[in-house]
Design a protein around this motif. Structure first.
Motif, PDB file in Angstrom:
ATOM      1  N   ARG A  53       0.257  -4.387   5.604  1.00 32.16           N
ATOM      2  CA  ARG A  53      -0.718  -4.544   6.560  1.00 32.16           C
ATOM      3  C   ARG A  53      -0.391  -4.320   7.883  1.00 32.16           C
ATOM      4  NH1 ARG A  53      -6.277  -5.806   5.769  1.00 32.16           N
ATOM      5  NH2 ARG A  53      -7.310  -6.147   7.936  1.00 32.16           N
TER       6      ARG A  53
ATOM      7  N   ILE B   4      -7.704  -2.006   1.528  1.00 33.64           N
ATOM      8  CA  ILE B   4      -6.927  -3.365   1.534  1.00 33.64           C
ATOM      9  C   ILE B   4      -8.079  -4.487   1.620  1.00 33.64           C
ATOM     10  CG2 ILE B   4      -5.491  -4.956   2.898  1.00 33.64           C
ATOM     11  CD1 ILE B   4      -3.736  -2.706   3.376  1.00 33.64           C
TER      12      ILE B   4
ATOM     13  N   LEU C 165      -6.525   0.346   5.563  1.00 32.21           N
ATOM     14  CA  LEU C 165      -7.310  -0.989   5.851  1.00 32.21           C
ATOM     15  C   LEU C 165      -8.598  -1.231   4.934  1.00 32.21           C
ATOM     16  CD1 LEU C 165      -6.532  -1.341   9.591  1.00 32.21           C
ATOM     17  CD2 LEU C 165      -5.413  -2.344   7.816  1.00 32.21           C
TER      18      LEU C 165
ATOM     19  N   HIS D  64       0.764  -1.169   0.095  1.00 34.40           N
ATOM     20  CA  HIS D  64      -0.034   0.110   0.049  1.00 34.40           C
ATOM     21  C   HIS D  64       1.003   1.171  -0.076  1.00 34.40           C
ATOM     22  CE1 HIS D  64      -3.213   3.008   1.200  1.00 34.40           C
ATOM     23  NE2 HIS D  64      -3.851   1.939   0.946  1.00 34.40           N
TER      24      HIS D  64
ATOM     25  N   TYR E  73      -1.807  -7.923   1.077  1.00 35.10           N
ATOM     26  CA  TYR E  73      -0.382  -6.520   0.862  1.00 35.10           C
ATOM     27  C   TYR E  73       0.184  -6.997   2.154  1.00 35.10           C
ATOM     28  CZ  TYR E  73      -3.370  -3.470  -1.605  1.00 35.10           C
ATOM     29  OH  TYR E  73      -4.291  -2.904  -2.845  1.00 35.10           O
TER      30      TYR E  73
END
Length: 102
Positions: A63, A53, A50, A18, A60
């Motif tokens: 995370r 994701i 989040l 991310h 990911y």
């Protein structure tokens, strides 16, 4: 001589990164150490990341960094609210007791 067969070479989907993961972690840590006003930003950015994701469906690799930054932001925000609450309470007590009169 033939090469050995080790089965299919499918490793699954590669984990993504991310783009705001490091930023959220740094904001969360700085909110605890330097400036608690950064806490709500880490909290909101971490929640948004989040959500992105979870909606993407892909793994990911950062995370955990996002979760850690978000938790640091939550802790910092709560500590900031407690501090402001105490200051307002102390200021109110000082006003009621006449501590600021000349």
């Amino acid at each position: 001589m033939s090469s050995p067969n080790y089965g299919p070479s499918y490793y699954g989907p590669q984990p993504h990164t991310h783009p705001n993961g490091t930023t959220i972690l740094v904001l969360g840590i700085l909110s605890l150490v330097v400036c608690s006003f950064l806490g709500p930003f880490a909290w909101s950015m971490g929640t948004k990341a989040l959500r992105e994701i979870d909606e993407s469906g892909y793994p990911y690799e950062n995370r955990g960094h996002i979760q850690a930054g978000r938790i640091c932001g939550i802790v910092s925000s709560v500590l900031m609210m407690i501090t402001f609450g105490f200051l307002i309470f102390a200021f109110g007590i000082a006003l009621l007791s006449g501590g600021f009169s000349s």
